[in-house]
Every structure is written in C-alpha cells, then in structure tokens.
Design a protein around this motif. Structure first.
Motif, PDB file in Angstrom:
ATOM      1  N   GLN A   8      -1.535  -3.708  12.074  1.00  0.00           N
ATOM      2  CA  GLN A   8      -2.618  -2.865  11.497  1.00  0.00           C
ATOM      3  C   GLN A   8      -2.006  -1.329  11.248  1.00  0.00           C
ATOM      4  OE1 GLN A   8      -3.007  -4.207  14.664  1.00  0.00           O
ATOM      5  NE2 GLN A   8      -3.629  -2.735  16.299  1.00  0.00           N
ATOM      6  N   GLY A   9      -0.811  -1.128  12.138  1.00  0.00           N
ATOM      7  CA  GLY A   9      -0.177   0.081  11.853  1.00  0.00           C
ATOM      8  C   GLY A   9       0.801   0.186  10.709  1.00  0.00           C
ATOM      9  N   LEU A  10       0.846  -0.646   9.880  1.00  0.00           N
ATOM     10  CA  LEU A  10       1.957  -0.944   9.011  1.00  0.00           C
ATOM     11  C   LEU A  10       1.389  -0.661   7.539  1.00  0.00           C
ATOM     12  CD1 LEU A  10       4.798  -1.472   8.245  1.00  0.00           C
ATOM     13  CD2 LEU A  10       4.495  -3.751   8.346  1.00  0.00           C
ATOM     14  N   PHE A  11       2.121   0.097   6.963  1.00  0.00           N
ATOM     15  CA  PHE A  11       1.595   0.429   5.455  1.00  0.00           C
ATOM     16  C   PHE A  11       2.866   0.099   4.432  1.00  0.00           C
ATOM     17  CE2 PHE A  11      -2.746   2.654   5.456  1.00  0.00           C
ATOM     18  CZ  PHE A  11      -2.716   2.562   6.877  1.00  0.00           C
ATOM     19  N   LEU A  12       2.679  -0.580   3.531  1.00  0.00           N
ATOM     20  CA  LEU A  12       3.690  -0.635   2.538  1.00  0.00           C
ATOM     21  C   LEU A  12       3.548   0.583   1.413  1.00  0.00           C
ATOM     22  CD1 LEU A  12       5.989  -1.612   0.435  1.00  0.00           C
ATOM     23  CD2 LEU A  12       4.241  -3.032  -0.480  1.00  0.00           C
ATOM     24  N   LEU A  47      -0.977  -0.590  -6.714  1.00  0.00           N
ATOM     25  CA  LEU A  47      -2.115  -1.127  -5.823  1.00  0.00           C
ATOM     26  C   LEU A  47      -2.198  -0.341  -4.476  1.00  0.00           C
ATOM     27  CD1 LEU A  47      -2.104  -4.882  -5.942  1.00  0.00           C
ATOM     28  CD2 LEU A  47      -2.905  -3.529  -7.544  1.00  0.00           C
ATOM     29  N   GLN A  48      -3.513  -0.159  -3.921  1.00  0.00           N
ATOM     30  CA  GLN A  48      -3.866   0.194  -2.583  1.00  0.00           C
ATOM     31  C   GLN A  48      -4.630  -1.022  -2.006  1.00  0.00           C
ATOM     32  OE1 GLN A  48      -5.652   4.042  -2.583  1.00  0.00           O
ATOM     33  NE2 GLN A  48      -3.783   5.010  -2.562  1.00  0.00           N
ATOM     34  N   TYR A  49      -4.226  -1.332  -1.096  1.00  0.00           N
ATOM     35  CA  TYR A  49      -5.186  -2.189  -0.283  1.00  0.00           C
ATOM     36  C   TYR A  49      -5.542  -1.944   1.199  1.00  0.00           C
ATOM     37  CZ  TYR A  49      -1.330  -5.273  -0.345  1.00  0.00           C
ATOM     38  OH  TYR A  49       0.041  -5.701  -0.361  1.00  0.00           O
ATOM     39  N   ASP A  50      -6.497  -2.070   1.665  1.00  0.00           N
ATOM     40  CA  ASP A  50      -6.950  -2.077   3.269  1.00  0.00           C
ATOM     41  C   ASP A  50      -6.765  -3.610   3.388  1.00  0.00           C
ATOM     42  OD1 ASP A  50      -8.110  -2.169   5.617  1.00  0.00           O
ATOM     43  OD2 ASP A  50      -9.785  -0.825   5.148  1.00  0.00           O
ATOM     44  N   GLY A  51      -5.683  -3.983   4.215  1.00  0.00           N
ATOM     45  CA  GLY A  51      -5.497  -5.340   4.834  1.00  0.00           C
ATOM     46  C   GLY A  51      -6.636  -5.823   5.663  1.00  0.00           C
ATOM     47  N   SER A  52      -7.123  -5.102   6.342  1.00  0.00           N
ATOM     48  CA  SER A  52      -8.177  -5.452   7.376  1.00  0.00           C
ATOM     49  C   SER A  52      -8.627  -6.835   7.081  1.00  0.00           C
ATOM     50  CB  SER A  52      -9.117  -4.337   7.827  1.00  0.00           C
ATOM     51  OG  SER A  52      -8.641  -3.150   8.007  1.00  0.00           O
ATOM     52  N   ASN A  53      -9.375  -6.987   5.898  1.00  0.00           N
ATOM     53  CA  ASN A  53     -10.103  -8.278   5.622  1.00  0.00           C
ATOM     54  C   ASN A  53      -9.503  -8.912   4.653  1.00  0.00           C
ATOM     55  OD1 ASN A  53     -12.360  -7.395   7.164  1.00  0.00           O
ATOM     56  ND2 ASN A  53     -12.763  -5.795   5.815  1.00  0.00           N
ATOM     57  N   PHE A  54      -8.393  -8.911   4.339  1.00  0.00           N
ATOM     58  CA  PHE A  54      -7.387 -10.064   3.595  1.00  0.00           C
ATOM     59  C   PHE A  54      -6.637 -10.957   4.634  1.00  0.00           C
ATOM     60  CE2 PHE A  54      -8.210  -6.728   0.422  1.00  0.00           C
ATOM     61  CZ  PHE A  54      -8.585  -7.185  -0.583  1.00  0.00           C
ATOM     62  N   LYS A  79      -8.996 -18.914   1.176  1.00  0.00           N
ATOM     63  CA  LYS A  79      -8.677 -17.630   1.989  1.00  0.00           C
ATOM     64  C   LYS A  79      -8.849 -16.369   1.000  1.00  0.00           C
ATOM     65  CE  LYS A  79      -6.621 -19.299   6.105  1.00  0.00           C
ATOM     66  NZ  LYS A  79      -7.669 -19.386   7.093  1.00  0.00           N
ATOM     67  N   ARG A  80      -9.282 -15.396   1.488  1.00  0.00           N
ATOM     68  CA  ARG A  80      -9.325 -13.947   0.726  1.00  0.00           C
ATOM     69  C   ARG A  80      -8.103 -13.489   0.878  1.00  0.00           C
ATOM     70  NH1 ARG A  80     -11.124  -8.600   1.396  1.00  0.00           N
ATOM     71  NH2 ARG A  80     -12.472  -7.931  -0.458  1.00  0.00           N
ATOM     72  N   THR A  81      -7.382 -13.361  -0.090  1.00  0.00           N
ATOM     73  CA  THR A  81      -5.974 -12.934  -0.351  1.00  0.00           C
ATOM     74  C   THR A  81      -6.125 -11.697  -1.536  1.00  0.00           C
ATOM     75  OG1 THR A  81      -4.928 -14.196  -2.017  1.00  0.00           O
ATOM     76  CG2 THR A  81      -4.939 -14.742   0.433  1.00  0.00           C
ATOM     77  N   VAL A  82      -5.111 -10.772  -1.395  1.00  0.00           N
ATOM     78  CA  VAL A  82      -4.857  -9.666  -2.193  1.00  0.00           C
ATOM     79  C   VAL A  82      -4.757 -10.232  -3.539  1.00  0.00           C
ATOM     80  CG1 VAL A  82      -3.640  -7.528  -3.166  1.00  0.00           C
ATOM     81  CG2 VAL A  82      -4.359  -8.096  -0.546  1.00  0.00           C
ATOM     82  N   GLN A  83      -3.582 -11.287  -3.911  1.00  0.00           N
ATOM     83  CA  GLN A  83      -3.441 -11.745  -5.186  1.00  0.00           C
ATOM     84  C   GLN A  83      -4.540 -12.861  -5.580  1.00  0.00           C
ATOM     85  OE1 GLN A  83      -0.111 -14.512  -4.684  1.00  0.00           O
ATOM     86  NE2 GLN A  83       0.137 -15.050  -6.740  1.00  0.00           N
ATOM     87  N   ASP A 131       1.666  -9.213   5.204  1.00  0.00           N
ATOM     88  CA  ASP A 131       0.965 -10.163   5.942  1.00  0.00           C
ATOM     89  C   ASP A 131      -0.302  -9.850   6.193  1.00  0.00           C
ATOM     90  OD1 ASP A 131       3.149 -12.043   6.461  1.00  0.00           O
ATOM     91  OD2 ASP A 131       3.900 -10.764   8.402  1.00  0.00           O
ATOM     92  N   THR A 132      -1.155 -10.604   6.951  1.00  0.00           N
ATOM     93  CA  THR A 132      -2.568 -10.165   7.244  1.00  0.00           C
ATOM     94  C   THR A 132      -2.583  -9.152   8.070  1.00  0.00           C
ATOM     95  OG1 THR A 132      -3.035 -12.577   7.427  1.00  0.00           O
ATOM     96  CG2 THR A 132      -4.453 -10.988   8.784  1.00  0.00           C
ATOM     97  N   GLY A 133      -3.539  -8.039   7.517  1.00  0.00           N
ATOM     98  CA  GLY A 133      -3.543  -6.703   8.420  1.00  0.00           C
ATOM     99  C   GLY A 133      -2.823  -5.616   8.162  1.00  0.00           C
ATOM    100  N   VAL A 134      -1.844  -6.003   7.255  1.00  0.00           N
ATOM    101  CA  VAL A 134      -1.002  -4.879   6.690  1.00  0.00           C
ATOM    102  C   VAL A 134      -1.482  -4.493   5.396  1.00  0.00           C
ATOM    103  CG1 VAL A 134       1.285  -4.428   5.860  1.00  0.00           C
ATOM    104  CG2 VAL A 134       1.121  -6.084   7.861  1.00  0.00           C
ATOM    105  N   HIS A 135      -1.383  -2.984   5.305  1.00  0.00           N
ATOM    106  CA  HIS A 135      -2.073  -2.270   4.382  1.00  0.00           C
ATOM    107  C   HIS A 135      -0.769  -1.833   3.248  1.00  0.00           C
ATOM    108  CE1 HIS A 135      -5.315  -1.937   7.327  1.00  0.00           C
ATOM    109  NE2 HIS A 135      -4.485  -1.336   8.065  1.00  0.00           N
ATOM    110  N   ALA A 136      -1.559  -1.238   2.048  1.00  0.00           N
ATOM    111  CA  ALA A 136      -0.744  -0.903   1.239  1.00  0.00           C
ATOM    112  C   ALA A 136      -1.300   0.451   0.378  1.00  0.00           C
ATOM    113  CB  ALA A 136      -0.433  -2.003   0.081  1.00  0.00           C
ATOM    114  N   LYS A 137      -0.354   1.362   0.383  1.00  0.00           N
ATOM    115  CA  LYS A 137      -0.614   2.440  -0.413  1.00  0.00           C
ATOM    116  C   LYS A 137       0.098   2.373  -1.871  1.00  0.00           C
ATOM    117  CE  LYS A 137      -2.504   5.934   2.248  1.00  0.00           C
ATOM    118  NZ  LYS A 137      -3.501   6.757   1.834  1.00  0.00           N
ATOM    119  N   GLY A 138       1.017   1.589  -1.710  1.00  0.00           N
ATOM    120  CA  GLY A 138       1.891   1.704  -3.095  1.00  0.00           C
ATOM    121  C   GLY A 138       2.387   0.241  -3.382  1.00  0.00           C
TER     122      GLY A 138
END
Lengths: 246, 246
Positions: free
Chosen positions: A237-241, A8-15, A24-28, A53-60
């Motif tokens: 906001q700087g952090l990407f999994l 999965l990829q997600y933009d954590g800004s709005n989760f 709450k709006r969460t990825v899961q 966590d809130t605001g953290v993004h994922a590329k993988g």
C-alpha cells in the motif's frame, strides 16, 4: 489503425492488481470492459508499461491500445472516464505512431514509496502509506541508497518467485530517501525493475535505518546475488508507480 | 462502576454510519463487539456525543461506556485497538467521573468540511473530500459565513426529515472558509448541530460562492425557517467530526 496512449491513475486498494484475471476486479479488466463498450462489443487488448500488484497504486501508469474508431487522441480520456469506476482515471490521452509500444519503449520508470514514521497510525492514510512506528536513522538509509544507484545485478533484491527470463542487471538512476516530519518518501528511478524489487529494496533500507544492516553491506549483498540476504518485502500500500518516461 | 471515555477516529467510507443497525457494519456495532469480547460475552452499551451518517468521518468522536473491569483508564485504548478493524481507532482513553455523559455534557462540537476545487478529480482523495470543479468566489462565501455565526433558529438549514424534539435554535461560535491552492476547508464550531445541518450549510455556501445566492440573503433565509430555501445537501465524504469539547 490509430494507436492511442493513455496515462492512468488508480487507487490499487480495491483491485487485484493490474493484470486481467478471471472473476477478479483488475485495472486491465476495467479498462478493457470500458473499451469494449465504446467499441460496441468488440474486444480491445490493452498493453501497459508493466504490471502492478494488488494494493499498489499508480499516478502515471501508461498503456496503449489500437482502435478502428476515429476519435481524436485527446478525447479518449473523457470517453473512458465517463465509463470507468471512480478509483481508475485517465489523466491524459493522445494518438501515437504505430511503432509505439507501452512496454518495449520504456526509457525510465519512477516509483515512490511512502512511509508514516510515528507511533500512532493514521487511519486515513492506511491504504496509501506504510505505518512504520520504529526509530529510523535517515542518514544511514541515504548512505545505503548511494550504493544502490548505478548498474548492478539485482538478483538479491528480486522475488525468488520471479519468472523473468534473461539477466537481472538493471540501472537505477536515482535511489533517494527524504524525511519531512513523520513522512518518509523514497524515490526510485531506473531503466527497469524486477518483480517486487522496489518493495524488497524498501524493506532492506528500513533494516538499514533500524541499524540491523550496515549501509556498506549493501555492496556485498548485491555481489552475492542471494534473495535470502535482503530484508522483508515492504507492503504494497505504500508503493506508487509514479511516472513512465518514453 | 468505572466509566471510561474514549476519543475515536474513523474512516466513514465503509461504515453504515455511527449508530447500530441490524446486519450492517456500523461504528457503534464494531465498538460494542470489541467490548463484548473484552467482557467475555457481556453486552456493553456505548454512548456517543452524537451520530454520524454513512460516509462521514471522525477525527475526534467521543464516547463513554461503563465497565465492571478494573483496567486502568488509559489502557482501554490499547485493549480496544488490538480488536478493532483498521478503519476505527481509539486515540485516547481515560476514566471519567460517574456523572460524565458523552452526549449530554457536550459544550462545543467542531466539524470540518473539505473540498477539492479544480477541474480534474483526485482519485486518492475521493473518499475524503468533495470534488467541486466550478469557479468559486471565496470572499462571497466568507461574507455569508459571518451571517451564520451567532445564535439563530436553523430550521432552514436542517433536514426536513429531522425528528429532533424541541427548538432548532443553535449557537455557532465559528463559521469560516479558507482556500489554499485547490483545497477549500470549512470550519464549523457550535453548541450543537441539527440533522444534516453542516452538509446543508456547505451546500448553500457553495451556491453563494457560485453567485447563485447573494451573501446577504442568508439572513432572510434564516428568518423564513424553510428548508426549501437552502441549497443542496453536500455529500458525506467531505465531512469530518473534528472535535468534541466537554
């Protein structure tokens, strides 16, 4: 029952982070809602490599779930993407053996942390990097990175609020920092990470870069196992999994 | 009374466009709110080089306002930035002669339009570029760009809903298109632009790139002055007001 693995990829800004929470709006939550639709109302539980966590993004980020439906493994991505919101995207899907587990089978995780190091902010990057306007000594940070690599007890660099059972010994295969113009990028690859560990490491390494902490002191900080010795927790906001290896 | 000119950046994603509207979050609304605070409740009217629509971004929007306060021209940026939200930023400010007008004195405007040209979307770029997954012939687009440069009546390429008085003759100094990997970038520099003109031009040029329109037909389309002949209006999120020259 077929078991499906998705990257999965997600933009954590709005989760509100990865993990399901009521109201709450969460990825899961978004994933399980889409799967419930595909399964005509049946609830499907999703298992991830770990939370973010809130605001953290994922590329993988990587997840798995079990299904009664006999859809080819590589078709699940398209099926889910047609139902998922635009800030959550399945990059790849495949069927995996019954024994696979997205959390317990992790061999290595990679996180990256992005910093904009200049006076002026970049409003277009505000959700995807940490604006750090102070002068930084990259060589000092790189020296400190070397003391963090290897197998250590990372109690000093994990949240005091952590509820993890068991020891806090982890192995970091790579801790590195590169500066390219006004962009600074940290890479962390390890066997596992404690709660808030990457963000506390980045916060501490930035204090090294500012000359507030001597690089060699990192060794002593590790030995003392005291969260109060480390730097501030860098913002989410700087952090990407970046990647999970199985 | 001192007159102040500011160069602004904004991320259009969460604004209902530039222009003030009751009950809506707009760029002008946020600016005037900040100025009202600095002027202790006095309403200050801001004048821009022109409006931008919902979702359209700016790297170099320009505005002016008059003030009774004797704050040095280059200090207005910092004063405003301390009150503005994080998606709106003053890049530079200066005092200008009383005769200056942000709208009437424009010599040239530059817009840029960004496209992601690959099959997979990039969720992190979704608000800042248009995801166009189809194959494109860049040489055909570049040929069509040349027919658009110069002085023409752009009725065909302006919104039928436009309410502009006067003629629709404009001069485009540059219309260009470059592809770099999966990134496509359009540049438009001109004396002025009609409502929705850049987005209609991009929509039409993409149809040229797909082979639906022959490049040479652009000439005839200009001559016929009929909006129905042009392509679709490309979406707002790829568009940036890049620079205003006085």
């Amino acid at each position: 029952m077929p078991k499906i693995k998705c990257i999965l990829q997600y933009d954590g800004s709005n989760f509100f982070g990865y993990q399901v929470q009521p109201e709450k709006r969460t990825v899961q939550g978004e994933l399980e809602k889409a799967l419930e639709r595909i399964h005509k109302g049946e609830k499907i539980r999703v298992h991830a490599s770990g939370r973010t966590d809130t605001g953290v993004h994922a590329k993988g980020q990587t997840i798995h779930f079990e299904t009664k439906l006999y859809i080819p493994g590589n078709s699940w991505g398209r099926a889910l993407n047609s139902l998922l919101p635009e800030d959550l995207h399945v990059k790849a899907s495949e069927e995996v053996p019954e024994s696979f587990h997205a959390r317990y089978d992790v061999l290595e995780k990679e996180y990256r942390y992005f910093i904009l190091n200049r006076k002026e902010p970049d409003i277009f990057a505000r959700n995807y990097s940490y604006h750090f306007p102070y002068k930084i000594n990259i060589e000092a940070i790189q020296e400190a990175c070397r003391y963090l690599e290897g197998t250590h007890d990372f109690t000093t660099f994990s949240s005091a609020r952590a509820t993890v059972k068991g020891d806090k010994v982890r192995t970091l295969f790579e801790v590195s920092c590169q500066k390219n113009g006004d962009q600074i990028e940290f890479h962390f690859r390890g066997s596992g990470f404690l709660y808030n560990m990457v963000r506390i490491l980045v916060g501490t390494l930035l204090e090294v870069g500012q000359g507030k902490i001597d690089p060699i002191n990192i060794r002593e900080m590790l030995e003392k196992k005291d969260r109060r010795l480390a730097g501030k927790t860098a913002p989410a906001q700087g952090l990407f999994l970046w990647k999970v290896v199985y």
